[in-house]
Enzyme design. Structure first.
Site, mmCIF file in Angstrom:
data_model
loop_
_atom_site.group_PDB
_atom_site.id
_atom_site.type_symbol
_atom_site.label_atom_id
_atom_site.label_comp_id
_atom_site.label_asym_id
_atom_site.label_seq_id
_atom_site.Cartn_x
_atom_site.Cartn_y
_atom_site.Cartn_z
ATOM 1 N N TYR A 43 0.883 -1.115 -0.046
ATOM 2 C CA TYR A 43 -0.101 -0.045 0.016
ATOM 3 C C TYR A 43 1.007 1.282 0.137
ATOM 4 C CZ TYR A 43 -3.009 3.790 1.959
ATOM 5 O OH TYR A 43 -3.575 4.999 2.105
ATOM 6 N N LYS A 47 1.345 4.012 -3.154
ATOM 7 C CA LYS A 47 1.017 5.437 -2.879
ATOM 8 C C LYS A 47 2.073 6.494 -3.247
ATOM 9 C CE LYS A 47 -3.159 6.005 -0.932
ATOM 10 N NZ LYS A 47 -4.149 7.175 -1.495
#
Length: 435
Positions: A43, A47
């Site tokens: 994640y 990002k």
């Protein structure tokens, strides 16, 4: 590309996790902090990749961009943090603190996050502001750092649940988390749910993560509209349906058994299912234990049947009478070097815990530990002296009656155990002070 030119300003919602490596805590970091060489999880890495794309797009065909990094968003409508907390509380798992409980966090109320985006858009829309903010990143928080577990406690207590109080060292939890993660990687394709206990989650729960909003305050004019106290109050009020009094109490016995099919079976909640399982156990008993085999012999027979099942399963075609047969691949049983390392760490951690317990016993000042060890050894000695036949019968009877009895007289049994522990602790303290 023509449609791209119609977009004049782009504010990307990123995350402070883009600067978190999962190892080193972050305290009052500003935007000068670089991306880590290794990210805590996928994640965070994706990002960061998106941030780079947005930054590179700044200035192309008149497009102005910037990235907002709101830290730990909470508020009404949240479908992750609060529901997960309540689910853990109802399962009896919210009483645990991972680490020493002193790690600080920056949380951000959802309205403040939205306001941060508004501030960024307004800044980019002016010529002077665009020169300052375009192509930059900004941390957005409530500007009120708080201990992570204190914040969790405020939410839980607001909803009527007990605050976390039992501390578990990270060194104990991490090996377990690695084993859980490895198990999920192997069995996810067979329908195993995504586990909550993962190494990246442990690191998130135990590290400091606070960020400075100075740049957002000075360049975007950002100030939190809702204080942390008011944000928590509004959040709790929005989840009135998750209040503790609106939840049917679940027994500790059911929680211990996983609060699923196993609990329903052992606690006789589904009589038909319980009877079916008992009949199955009777069949196993008849085929494996009626001859009075020792436990090792009985297990050898059981493993032989398992091997036979796997052999026959391997011979089956991938499609049998129109039904797809899921094959167990050999790779499911392979262990990589990294996984072996994690398992070794887990074993060494358990060994160190055992050594620590032995040291405590040698000092002669922990009567509660002595009682636990004595009872455990007593149970082992009793079981080892039994034939597998007797152990199976007694074990089955205890499981299907003991848990049910505990569920029925839970408060009384807990009170008796608590009183006994208190007496032992007082006795141990008195002995220590006298010596």
């Amino acid at each position: 590309m023509e449609s791209m030119s119609m977009v004049k300003r782009l504010i990307y919602t990123s995350s402070p996790s883009v600067v978190f490596d999962g190892v080193h805590g972050i305290f009052n970091a500003d935007e000068s902090m670089p991306y880590p060489d290794k990210f805590n999880d996928s994640y965070s890495e994706t990002k960061a990749d998106a941030e780079k794309l947005v930054m590179r797009a700044n200035g192309r065909e008149g497009l102005l961009t910037c990235c907002i990094r709101p830290s730990s968003i909470f508020g009404p409508g949240d479908k992750l943090m609060v529901p997960s907390l309540v689910a853990a509380a109802r399962a009896g798992k919210s009483k645990y603190i991972i680490g020493d409980g002193n790690n600080y966090y920056d949380f951000t109320y959802v309205e403040n996050v939205a306001y941060g985006h508004v501030c960024a858009e307004k800044t980019l829309s002016s010529e002077d502001g665009a020169k300052i903010a375009a192509g930059k990143t900004y941390f957005i928080t409530n500007m009120e750092p708080i201990k992570f577990w204190e914040f969790m406690s405020l939410i839980l207590e607001g909803l009527g649940y007990e605050r976390p109080s039992v501390k578990i060292p990270v060194s104990v939890m991490m090996p377990v988390a690695h084993v859980v993660e490895w198990t999920y990687q192997k069995f996810a394709k067979y329908g195993m749910k995504v586990p909550q206990l993962t190494p990246s989650r442990i690191r998130l729960l135990s590290c400091n993560r606070t960020f400075s909003c100075s740049r957002a305050k000075e360049q975007l004019g950002y100030e939190p509209l809702v204080s942390l106290k008011d944000g928590v109050k509004r959040t709790v009020e929005s989840y009135s349906h998750l209040q503790a009094q609106n939840h049917r109490s679940i027994s500790k016995a059911s929680i211990f058994l996983g609060n699923g099919n196993l609990a329903k079976t052992v606690l006789w909640e589904d009589a038909k299912q319980t009877v079916t399982v008992l009949l199955l156990l009777a069949v196993i008993y008849y085929h494996l234990f009626t001859c009075g085999y020792t436990f090792i012999t009985a297990m050898a027979k059981l493993l032989s049947l398992t091997a036979l099942f796997l052999f026959i399963h391997g011979m089956l075609p991938s499609n049998l009478f129109g039904h797809k047969v899921e094959k167990l691949e050999a790779s499911n049983f392979h262990i990589t070097q990294a996984q072996a390392h994690h398992i070794a760490n887990s074993i060494s951690s358990n060994w160190n815990s055992l050594v620590s317990a032995l040291r405590s016993l040698c000092r002669g000042n922990d009567w509660l530990l002595f009682l636990k060890v004595s009872l455990s050894l007593l149970v082992v000695s009793i079981l080892s002296s039994m034939s597998s036949q007797a152990a199976f019968k007694i074990g089955t009877a205890l499981v299907f009656t003991g848990f049910k009895a505990y569920e029925k007289w839970e408060d009384s049994i807990d009170s008796m155990v608590g009183d006994a522990c208190t007496i032992l602790l007082h006795f141990g303290s008195a002995k220590e002070s006298s010596s």
